[in-house]
Design a protein around this motif. Structure first.
Motif, PDB file in Angstrom:
ATOM      1  N   GLY A   1      -2.499 -43.201  18.759  1.00 24.36           N
ATOM      2  CA  GLY A   1      -3.029 -44.415  19.374  1.00 24.36           C
ATOM      3  C   GLY A   1      -4.508 -43.898  18.305  1.00 24.36           C
ATOM      4  O   GLY A   1      -5.994 -45.463  18.125  1.00 24.36           O
ATOM      5  N   GLY A   2      -5.456 -43.466  17.713  1.00 27.51           N
ATOM      6  CA  GLY A   2      -6.286 -43.483  16.869  1.00 27.51           C
ATOM      7  C   GLY A   2      -7.738 -43.805  18.256  1.00 27.51           C
ATOM      8  O   GLY A   2      -7.914 -44.212  19.795  1.00 27.51           O
ATOM      9  N   THR A   3      -9.174 -43.645  17.845  1.00 23.66           N
ATOM     10  CA  THR A   3     -10.354 -44.346  18.561  1.00 23.66           C
ATOM     11  C   THR A   3     -10.289 -46.144  18.105  1.00 23.66           C
ATOM     12  O   THR A   3     -10.015 -46.554  17.579  1.00 23.66           O
ATOM     13  CB  THR A   3     -11.209 -43.597  17.185  1.00 23.66           C
ATOM     14  OG1 THR A   3     -11.439 -44.030  16.272  1.00 23.66           O
ATOM     15  CG2 THR A   3     -11.116 -42.962  16.978  1.00 23.66           C
ATOM     16  N   LEU A   4     -10.840 -46.598  19.423  1.00 19.70           N
ATOM     17  CA  LEU A   4     -10.669 -47.970  19.667  1.00 19.70           C
ATOM     18  C   LEU A   4     -11.854 -47.965  20.532  1.00 19.70           C
ATOM     19  O   LEU A   4     -12.358 -46.955  21.314  1.00 19.70           O
ATOM     20  CB  LEU A   4      -9.315 -48.696  20.525  1.00 19.70           C
ATOM     21  CG  LEU A   4      -8.371 -47.917  19.773  1.00 19.70           C
ATOM     22  CD1 LEU A   4      -6.901 -48.587  20.666  1.00 19.70           C
ATOM     23  CD2 LEU A   4      -8.070 -49.491  18.917  1.00 19.70           C
ATOM     24  N   ARG A   5     -12.382 -49.327  20.543  1.00 25.49           N
ATOM     25  CA  ARG A   5     -13.516 -49.606  21.661  1.00 25.49           C
ATOM     26  C   ARG A   5     -13.210 -50.785  22.791  1.00 25.49           C
ATOM     27  O   ARG A   5     -12.469 -51.229  22.570  1.00 25.49           O
ATOM     28  CB  ARG A   5     -14.467 -50.055  20.826  1.00 25.49           C
ATOM     29  CG  ARG A   5     -15.613 -51.171  21.203  1.00 25.49           C
ATOM     30  CD  ARG A   5     -16.444 -51.994  20.878  1.00 25.49           C
ATOM     31  NE  ARG A   5     -17.350 -52.751  21.707  1.00 25.49           N
ATOM     32  CZ  ARG A   5     -18.534 -54.095  21.703  1.00 25.49           C
ATOM     33  NH1 ARG A   5     -17.908 -54.283  20.868  1.00 25.49           N
ATOM     34  NH2 ARG A   5     -18.909 -53.824  23.055  1.00 25.49           N
ATOM     35  N   LEU A   6     -12.850 -49.807  24.016  1.00 24.59           N
ATOM     36  CA  LEU A   6     -11.805 -50.768  25.141  1.00 24.59           C
ATOM     37  C   LEU A   6     -12.902 -50.391  26.244  1.00 24.59           C
ATOM     38  O   LEU A   6     -12.706 -51.393  27.564  1.00 24.59           O
ATOM     39  CB  LEU A   6     -11.098 -49.572  25.020  1.00 24.59           C
ATOM     40  CG  LEU A   6     -10.051 -48.929  24.744  1.00 24.59           C
ATOM     41  CD1 LEU A   6      -8.808 -48.429  24.709  1.00 24.59           C
ATOM     42  CD2 LEU A   6      -9.300 -50.462  23.646  1.00 24.59           C
TER      43      LEU A   6
ATOM     44  N   GLY B   1     -17.046 -39.661  13.230  1.00 25.72           N
ATOM     45  CA  GLY B   1     -15.959 -38.746  12.736  1.00 25.72           C
ATOM     46  C   GLY B   1     -14.304 -38.266  13.081  1.00 25.72           C
ATOM     47  O   GLY B   1     -13.569 -37.779  12.269  1.00 25.72           O
ATOM     48  N   ARG B   2     -14.912 -38.964  14.104  1.00 24.51           N
ATOM     49  CA  ARG B   2     -13.460 -38.404  14.888  1.00 24.51           C
ATOM     50  C   ARG B   2     -12.246 -39.387  14.093  1.00 24.51           C
ATOM     51  O   ARG B   2     -11.320 -40.001  14.248  1.00 24.51           O
ATOM     52  CB  ARG B   2     -13.200 -39.140  16.666  1.00 24.51           C
ATOM     53  CG  ARG B   2     -12.380 -38.786  16.842  1.00 24.51           C
ATOM     54  CD  ARG B   2     -11.457 -37.123  16.966  1.00 24.51           C
ATOM     55  NE  ARG B   2     -12.502 -36.529  17.819  1.00 24.51           N
ATOM     56  CZ  ARG B   2     -12.721 -35.650  19.101  1.00 24.51           C
ATOM     57  NH1 ARG B   2     -12.164 -36.413  19.463  1.00 24.51           N
ATOM     58  NH2 ARG B   2     -13.561 -34.681  19.119  1.00 24.51           N
ATOM     59  N   ALA B   3     -12.940 -41.338  14.758  1.00 25.91           N
ATOM     60  CA  ALA B   3     -12.244 -41.812  13.581  1.00 25.91           C
ATOM     61  C   ALA B   3     -11.413 -41.550  12.755  1.00 25.91           C
ATOM     62  O   ALA B   3     -10.604 -41.428  11.608  1.00 25.91           O
ATOM     63  CB  ALA B   3     -12.274 -43.028  13.274  1.00 25.91           C
TER      64      ALA B   3
ATOM     65  N   LEU C   1      -6.330 -43.504  10.895  1.00 27.47           N
ATOM     66  CA  LEU C   1      -5.890 -44.728  11.168  1.00 27.47           C
ATOM     67  C   LEU C   1      -6.491 -45.910   9.924  1.00 27.47           C
ATOM     68  O   LEU C   1      -7.817 -45.728  10.952  1.00 27.47           O
ATOM     69  CB  LEU C   1      -5.940 -44.912  12.601  1.00 27.47           C
ATOM     70  CG  LEU C   1      -5.064 -43.795  12.828  1.00 27.47           C
ATOM     71  CD1 LEU C   1      -4.353 -44.145  14.478  1.00 27.47           C
ATOM     72  CD2 LEU C   1      -3.329 -43.721  12.566  1.00 27.47           C
ATOM     73  N   PRO C   2      -5.824 -47.285   9.646  1.00 24.44           N
ATOM     74  CA  PRO C   2      -6.693 -48.291   9.466  1.00 24.44           C
ATOM     75  C   PRO C   2      -7.589 -48.942  10.650  1.00 24.44           C
ATOM     76  O   PRO C   2      -6.598 -48.717  10.950  1.00 24.44           O
ATOM     77  CB  PRO C   2      -5.591 -49.053   8.687  1.00 24.44           C
ATOM     78  CG  PRO C   2      -4.398 -48.598   9.719  1.00 24.44           C
ATOM     79  CD  PRO C   2      -4.136 -46.649   9.713  1.00 24.44           C
ATOM     80  N   ARG C   3      -8.626 -48.936  10.889  1.00 22.37           N
ATOM     81  CA  ARG C   3      -9.434 -49.735  11.156  1.00 22.37           C
ATOM     82  C   ARG C   3     -10.386 -50.692  10.568  1.00 22.37           C
ATOM     83  O   ARG C   3     -10.770 -50.716   9.458  1.00 22.37           O
ATOM     84  CB  ARG C   3     -10.469 -48.245  11.961  1.00 22.37           C
ATOM     85  CG  ARG C   3      -9.341 -47.733  12.920  1.00 22.37           C
ATOM     86  CD  ARG C   3      -9.252 -48.563  14.130  1.00 22.37           C
ATOM     87  NE  ARG C   3      -8.278 -47.505  15.420  1.00 22.37           N
ATOM     88  CZ  ARG C   3      -7.085 -47.777  15.034  1.00 22.37           C
ATOM     89  NH1 ARG C   3      -6.555 -48.438  14.009  1.00 22.37           N
ATOM     90  NH2 ARG C   3      -6.860 -46.683  16.266  1.00 22.37           N
ATOM     91  N   ASP C   4     -10.297 -52.081  10.873  1.00 18.23           N
ATOM     92  CA  ASP C   4     -10.833 -53.424  10.438  1.00 18.23           C
ATOM     93  C   ASP C   4     -12.276 -53.656  11.243  1.00 18.23           C
ATOM     94  O   ASP C   4     -13.160 -53.852  10.728  1.00 18.23           O
ATOM     95  CB  ASP C   4     -10.226 -54.045  10.754  1.00 18.23           C
ATOM     96  CG  ASP C   4      -8.852 -54.915   9.758  1.00 18.23           C
ATOM     97  OD1 ASP C   4      -9.500 -54.068   8.902  1.00 18.23           O
ATOM     98  OD2 ASP C   4      -8.230 -54.727  10.474  1.00 18.23           O
ATOM     99  N   GLY C   5     -12.887 -52.966  12.804  1.00 11.96           N
ATOM    100  CA  GLY C   5     -13.888 -52.782  13.508  1.00 11.96           C
ATOM    101  C   GLY C   5     -14.521 -51.752  13.184  1.00 11.96           C
ATOM    102  O   GLY C   5     -14.110 -50.913  12.148  1.00 11.96           O
ATOM    103  N   ASP C   6     -15.836 -51.671  13.839  1.00 13.30           N
ATOM    104  CA  ASP C   6     -17.020 -51.136  13.381  1.00 13.30           C
ATOM    105  C   ASP C   6     -16.575 -49.634  13.992  1.00 13.30           C
ATOM    106  O   ASP C   6     -16.761 -49.643  15.107  1.00 13.30           O
ATOM    107  CB  ASP C   6     -18.080 -51.764  13.661  1.00 13.30           C
ATOM    108  CG  ASP C   6     -19.278 -50.629  13.367  1.00 13.30           C
ATOM    109  OD1 ASP C   6     -19.289 -49.242  13.348  1.00 13.30           O
ATOM    110  OD2 ASP C   6     -20.804 -50.933  13.526  1.00 13.30           O
TER     111      ASP C   6
END
Length: 377
Positions: free
Chosen positions: A326-331, A302-304, A309-314
């Motif tokens: 910056g958007g959401t990321l897996r870090l 939901g936040r993504a 922002l474009p995201r190729d990952g899950d």
């Protein structure tokens, strides 16, 4: 019910808490005064109740006052939205490179040190005072302190084939030889903290590599992030690694039969973001790492979508939200060795509107946890 032959799962977590202050002793003062974000961080920990947890971005002080206050005044006090008081009888913390003056002009602005961000840029790791953005390990089980290894002082140039930053216009080394030979690899530190758990000794491999941003075309932070991650890949590899010497002078990597869990905010998404391609794949694809189970949450998608922002990952695997740009990321990662099995896991990121969402926003990162068991015989 767990018994001696079938122990309960070991719950291991990592959480970038954002409990830091720009002034030395500032976190202690915040915690003494009463801090709402610290209460929510404690509430999350009370809800998830990890047996072992690494806290990133928890300011270090040599007297351990901040760690003691967080334990006594926050974790051991029932928090709104949290659960029962949570007591950790064991903890580990140590100096880090952030905010420690190098005495060198690392950002090449013509002076060593200076004020504000300039001073931080010339520290061994970016920070405005020694210990800012430190690390803290909390454990229900005894820490085998004699076996702890730290790599705060390991030189970047010691890493074979290190990604030495270069001026893209000329191809020349970004750092002069006299500086390159002194640079430390770890922006905070790398810790091997062995813990005596019901599954046997488990090595908690803790780190917080630098973000791959806040630099220039030379990409010095992106390359450092890549090599900070590579340090662990080398440490758990099978080579002799005689160059890999800890702060006490002991050299070599982790024994081939050791059980370990890699934890921390690695500032590297597998697919998206600004990191060097393949940075976190050095761990995710490592033959000694069991990365098949990927923690997920209900809140990240939901936040993504809101960030757009474009995201190729899950996006369901993302662990942090870094704003409109910056958007959401897996870090953030909890990665066990291949001689441990994953029974369950997740990211504590409730969907907006859920009751638990009220305690989940104290940091721009979210807690990641796994339940680990020994392999079936």
């Amino acid at each position: 019910m767990a018994d001696s032959t079938n122990p309960a799962p070991l719950r291991v977590a990592t959480y970038n808490t954002s409990l830091y202050d720009d002034t030395e002793g500032g976190l202690v003062r915040q915690l003494q005064a009463g801090d709402d974000d610290a209460r929510r961080i404690a509430a999350v920990l009370q809800r998830v109740r990890p047996d072992v947890v690494l806290l990133n971005e928890f300011d270090y002080d040599p007297a351990e006052r901040a760690a003691g206050l967080f334990q006594s005044d926050y974790l051991e006090v029932p928090q709104p939205g949290g659960g029962d008081p949570l007591h950790y009888p064991y903890r580990y913390l140590a100096p880090v490179n952030t905010g420690v003056p190098s005495g060198l002009d690392l950002d090449r602005n013509g002076e060593a040190g200076g004020d504000g961000r300039n001073r931080g840029n010339d520290a061994w790791g970016y920070g405005l005072h020694p210990g800012q953005y430190g690390m803290l390990v909390l454990s229900r089980y005894p820490i085998e302190r004699a076996g702890v290894r730290t790599f705060q002082h390991l030189k970047w140039s010691a890493l074979p084939g290190a990604c030495q930053p270069r001026d893209p216009a000329t191809g020349a080394a970004w750092y002069p030889p006299a500086i390159w030979s002194q640079l430390r690899l770890s922006s905070k530190s790398h810790w091997d903290v062995p813990i005596a758990t019901p599954l046997g000794t488990v090595h908690l491999l803790a780190a917080h590599p630098t973000p791959p941003v806040f630099d220039g075309a030379e990409n010095r932070n992106g390359l450092r992030n890549f090599d900070e991650i590579r340090l662990w890949a080398e440490y758990i590899g099978h080579g002799a690694n005689e160059w890999l010497c800890d702060d006490r002078g002991r050299c070599g990597g982790l024994p081939a039969d050791a059980r370990f869990v890699l934890v921390g905010d690695y500032n590297a998404d597998p697919v998206d973001g600004d990191g060097e391609p393949g940075a976190i794949a050095q761990l995710l694809d490592h033959p000694r790492v069991n990365a098949g189970f990927v923690p997920r949450s209900d809140g990240a998608p939901g936040r993504a979508a809101r960030r757009g922002l474009p995201r190729d990952g899950d996006v369901a695997t993302h662990t942090g939200d870094f704003g409109p740009k910056g958007g959401t990321l897996r870090l953030d990662y909890v990665l066990p060795s291949d001689n441990l099995r994953v029974r369950d896991g997740g990211v504590f990121w409730p969907a907006e509107g859920e009751t638990d969402a009220a305690i989940a926003g104290a940091s721009d990162h979210h807690l990641v946890w796994l339940d680990l068991v020994a392999p079936a015989r």
